[in-house]
Design a protein around this motif. Structure first.
Motif, PDB file in Angstrom:
ATOM      1  N   ARG A   1       0.936  -1.279   0.033  1.00 33.16           N
ATOM      2  CA  ARG A   1       0.048  -0.052   0.116  1.00 33.16           C
ATOM      3  C   ARG A   1       0.793   1.469  -0.153  1.00 33.16           C
ATOM      4  NH1 ARG A   1      -3.313   0.715   4.713  1.00 33.16           N
ATOM      5  NH2 ARG A   1      -3.575  -1.710   4.314  1.00 33.16           N
ATOM      6  N   PRO A   2       1.934   1.260   0.620  1.00 30.42           N
ATOM      7  CA  PRO A   2       2.860   2.570   0.901  1.00 30.42           C
ATOM      8  C   PRO A   2       3.240   2.965  -0.856  1.00 30.42           C
ATOM      9  CG  PRO A   2       3.430   1.311   2.442  1.00 30.42           C
ATOM     10  CD  PRO A   2       2.625   0.332   1.732  1.00 30.42           C
ATOM     11  N   LEU A   3       3.628   2.101  -1.580  1.00 31.31           N
ATOM     12  CA  LEU A   3       3.897   2.189  -2.846  1.00 31.31           C
ATOM     13  C   LEU A   3       2.546   2.890  -3.707  1.00 31.31           C
ATOM     14  CD1 LEU A   3       5.643   1.824  -5.476  1.00 31.31           C
ATOM     15  CD2 LEU A   3       4.480  -0.182  -5.862  1.00 31.31           C
ATOM     16  N   PHE A   4       1.636   2.413  -3.480  1.00 27.45           N
ATOM     17  CA  PHE A   4       0.397   2.971  -4.180  1.00 27.45           C
ATOM     18  C   PHE A   4      -0.030   4.312  -3.694  1.00 27.45           C
ATOM     19  CE2 PHE A   4       0.143  -1.541  -5.261  1.00 27.45           C
ATOM     20  CZ  PHE A   4       0.003  -1.538  -6.605  1.00 27.45           C
ATOM     21  N   ARG A   5       0.306   4.615  -2.376  1.00 22.32           N
ATOM     22  CA  ARG A   5      -0.062   5.871  -1.735  1.00 22.32           C
ATOM     23  C   ARG A   5       0.775   6.754  -2.347  1.00 22.32           C
ATOM     24  NH1 ARG A   5       1.883   5.357   3.673  1.00 22.32           N
ATOM     25  NH2 ARG A   5       0.369   3.750   4.033  1.00 22.32           N
ATOM     26  N   ARG A   6       2.264   6.567  -2.634  1.00 27.18           N
ATOM     27  CA  ARG A   6       2.897   7.652  -3.332  1.00 27.18           C
ATOM     28  C   ARG A   6       2.348   7.785  -4.723  1.00 27.18           C
ATOM     29  NH1 ARG A   6       6.994   4.658  -0.140  1.00 27.18           N
ATOM     30  NH2 ARG A   6       7.483   3.331  -2.148  1.00 27.18           N
ATOM     31  N   VAL A   7       2.015   6.818  -5.352  1.00 28.38           N
ATOM     32  CA  VAL A   7       1.461   7.153  -6.828  1.00 28.38           C
ATOM     33  C   VAL A   7       0.239   7.900  -6.798  1.00 28.38           C
ATOM     34  CG1 VAL A   7       0.431   5.981  -8.767  1.00 28.38           C
ATOM     35  CG2 VAL A   7       2.469   4.858  -7.591  1.00 28.38           C
ATOM     36  N   LEU A   8      -0.825   7.702  -5.560  1.00 27.40           N
ATOM     37  CA  LEU A   8      -1.792   8.248  -5.632  1.00 27.40           C
ATOM     38  C   LEU A   8      -1.510   9.691  -5.231  1.00 27.40           C
ATOM     39  CD1 LEU A   8      -5.154   8.327  -5.341  1.00 27.40           C
ATOM     40  CD2 LEU A   8      -4.699   7.646  -2.849  1.00 27.40           C
ATOM     41  N   ALA A   9      -0.604  10.031  -4.281  1.00 30.65           N
ATOM     42  CA  ALA A   9      -0.430  11.416  -3.918  1.00 30.65           C
ATOM     43  C   ALA A   9       0.227  11.952  -5.166  1.00 30.65           C
ATOM     44  CB  ALA A   9       0.981  11.362  -3.071  1.00 30.65           C
ATOM     45  N   GLY A  10       1.108  11.293  -5.972  1.00 32.35           N
ATOM     46  CA  GLY A  10       1.661  12.170  -7.148  1.00 32.35           C
ATOM     47  C   GLY A  10       0.359  12.464  -8.105  1.00 32.35           C
ATOM     48  N   VAL A  11      -0.673  11.673  -8.425  1.00 28.61           N
ATOM     49  CA  VAL A  11      -1.752  11.913  -9.204  1.00 28.61           C
ATOM     50  C   VAL A  11      -2.571  12.904  -8.541  1.00 28.61           C
ATOM     51  CG1 VAL A  11      -3.872  11.000  -9.953  1.00 28.61           C
ATOM     52  CG2 VAL A  11      -2.011   9.483 -10.034  1.00 28.61           C
ATOM     53  N   VAL A  12      -2.754  13.164  -7.231  1.00 24.56           N
ATOM     54  CA  VAL A  12      -3.411  13.975  -6.611  1.00 24.56           C
ATOM     55  C   VAL A  12      -2.750  15.503  -6.788  1.00 24.56           C
ATOM     56  CG1 VAL A  12      -4.617  14.889  -4.389  1.00 24.56           C
ATOM     57  CG2 VAL A  12      -4.753  12.666  -5.311  1.00 24.56           C
TER      58      VAL A  12
ATOM     59  N   ARG B   1      -0.473  16.453  -9.040  1.00 22.07           N
ATOM     60  CA  ARG B   1      -0.916  16.955 -10.407  1.00 22.07           C
ATOM     61  C   ARG B   1      -2.158  17.520 -10.702  1.00 22.07           C
ATOM     62  NH1 ARG B   1       1.916  12.325 -11.602  1.00 22.07           N
ATOM     63  NH2 ARG B   1       0.297  11.247 -12.330  1.00 22.07           N
ATOM     64  N   ARG B   2      -2.896  17.024 -10.222  1.00 24.92           N
ATOM     65  CA  ARG B   2      -4.406  17.265 -10.506  1.00 24.92           C
ATOM     66  C   ARG B   2      -4.786  18.419  -9.712  1.00 24.92           C
ATOM     67  NH1 ARG B   2      -7.726  14.628 -14.091  1.00 24.92           N
ATOM     68  NH2 ARG B   2      -9.211  15.625 -12.902  1.00 24.92           N
ATOM     69  N   LEU B   3      -4.248  18.899  -8.690  1.00 22.71           N
ATOM     70  CA  LEU B   3      -4.367  20.156  -7.679  1.00 22.71           C
ATOM     71  C   LEU B   3      -4.306  21.455  -8.199  1.00 22.71           C
ATOM     72  CD1 LEU B   3      -4.658  18.718  -4.384  1.00 22.71           C
ATOM     73  CD2 LEU B   3      -3.636  20.966  -4.396  1.00 22.71           C
ATOM     74  N   THR B   4      -5.275  22.212  -8.098  1.00 23.53           N
ATOM     75  CA  THR B   4      -5.344  23.686  -8.362  1.00 23.53           C
ATOM     76  C   THR B   4      -5.417  24.293  -7.174  1.00 23.53           C
ATOM     77  OG1 THR B   4      -6.544  23.080 -10.585  1.00 23.53           O
ATOM     78  CG2 THR B   4      -6.464  25.319  -9.926  1.00 23.53           C
ATOM     79  N   VAL B   5      -4.241  25.123  -6.922  1.00 25.13           N
ATOM     80  CA  VAL B   5      -4.232  26.271  -5.920  1.00 25.13           C
ATOM     81  C   VAL B   5      -5.189  27.363  -6.246  1.00 25.13           C
ATOM     82  CG1 VAL B   5      -2.680  27.522  -4.495  1.00 25.13           C
ATOM     83  CG2 VAL B   5      -1.857  25.290  -5.580  1.00 25.13           C
ATOM     84  N   LEU B   6      -5.999  27.626  -5.388  1.00 27.17           N
ATOM     85  CA  LEU B   6      -6.924  28.954  -5.356  1.00 27.17           C
ATOM     86  C   LEU B   6      -6.502  29.981  -4.615  1.00 27.17           C
ATOM     87  CD1 LEU B   6     -10.504  27.121  -5.267  1.00 27.17           C
ATOM     88  CD2 LEU B   6      -9.190  27.859  -7.262  1.00 27.17           C
ATOM     89  N   GLY B   7      -5.889  30.735  -5.275  1.00 24.46           N
ATOM     90  CA  GLY B   7      -5.567  32.183  -4.413  1.00 24.46           C
ATOM     91  C   GLY B   7      -6.288  33.307  -4.696  1.00 24.46           C
ATOM     92  N   PRO B   8      -6.046  34.277  -4.042  1.00 26.71           N
ATOM     93  CA  PRO B   8      -6.849  35.648  -4.041  1.00 26.71           C
ATOM     94  C   PRO B   8      -7.306  36.141  -5.623  1.00 26.71           C
ATOM     95  CG  PRO B   8      -4.808  36.188  -3.257  1.00 26.71           C
ATOM     96  CD  PRO B   8      -4.683  34.609  -3.308  1.00 26.71           C
ATOM     97  N   LEU B   9      -6.379  35.898  -6.314  1.00 22.89           N
ATOM     98  CA  LEU B   9      -6.471  36.035  -7.655  1.00 22.89           C
ATOM     99  C   LEU B   9      -6.737  35.222  -8.811  1.00 22.89           C
ATOM    100  CD1 LEU B   9      -3.141  38.527  -7.888  1.00 22.89           C
ATOM    101  CD2 LEU B   9      -5.503  39.223  -7.190  1.00 22.89           C
TER     102      LEU B   9
END
Length: 159
Positions: free
Chosen positions: A111-122, A124-132
């Motif tokens: 599971r730790p291997l797949f957890r790292r893969v999942l963290a990488g996927v998340v 890459r898909r994350l969008t940071v929402l800032g004030p602008l």
């Protein structure tokens, strides 16, 4: 466009390649050990998978509760819960290929291997929402905004 292409490939693999692989493996196993023993093996595999999901799910639930009670962000625990959920769903589908993938997602050793893969996927898909807006006003890259002022660089350290 690239996202749509990736989704098309994923759907092709999920609905065409995986069932063909499952049928191939089932036929091969059935030819080696016989049809009835193949069915017995599939039932035993499902029983083992449900026991493993129940055991690891209980551990993951306890770890999540402990993290929340101590006020710690439960990132690892939530990732484990997601992997256990996907692994459990894979264990529900009949066949040896999906059961193998499900067991690999459920076992605490893999599971730790797949957890790292999942963290990488998340990540890459994350969008940071800032004030602008979605990129925080960045034009050229991280730290380049329209606003003047100091940029404080740092790193996140997990305990």
């Amino acid at each position: 466009m690239a996202r749509r292409r990736r989704l098309s490939w994923f759907l092709l693999v999920a609905f065409v390649v995986v069932p063909i692989a499952e049928l191939y493996v089932l036929i091969q196993v059935g030819q080696v050990i016989g049809a009835w023993w193949t069915i017995v093996l599939l039932v035993a595999d499902s029983i083992l998978g449900s026991w493993l999901v129940r055991r690891e799910g209980g551990r993951a639930w306890q770890a999540l509760r402990t993290a929340l009670e101590t006020g710690r962000m439960p990132a690892t625990e939530l990732a484990d819960a997601a992997l256990l959920l996907v692994g459990g769903v894979l264990m529900l589908s009949p066949g040896f290929v999906t059961d193998l993938a499900g067991i690999l997602l459920i076992l605490p050793l893999t599971r730790p291997l797949f957890r790292r893969v999942l963290a990488g996927v998340v990540a890459r898909r994350l969008t940071v929402l800032g004030p602008l807006g979605p990129t925080g006003g960045a034009r050229g890259g991280p730290g380049q905004t329209d606003r003047p002022g100091p940029v404080v660089r740092g790193e996140v350290v997990e305990e």
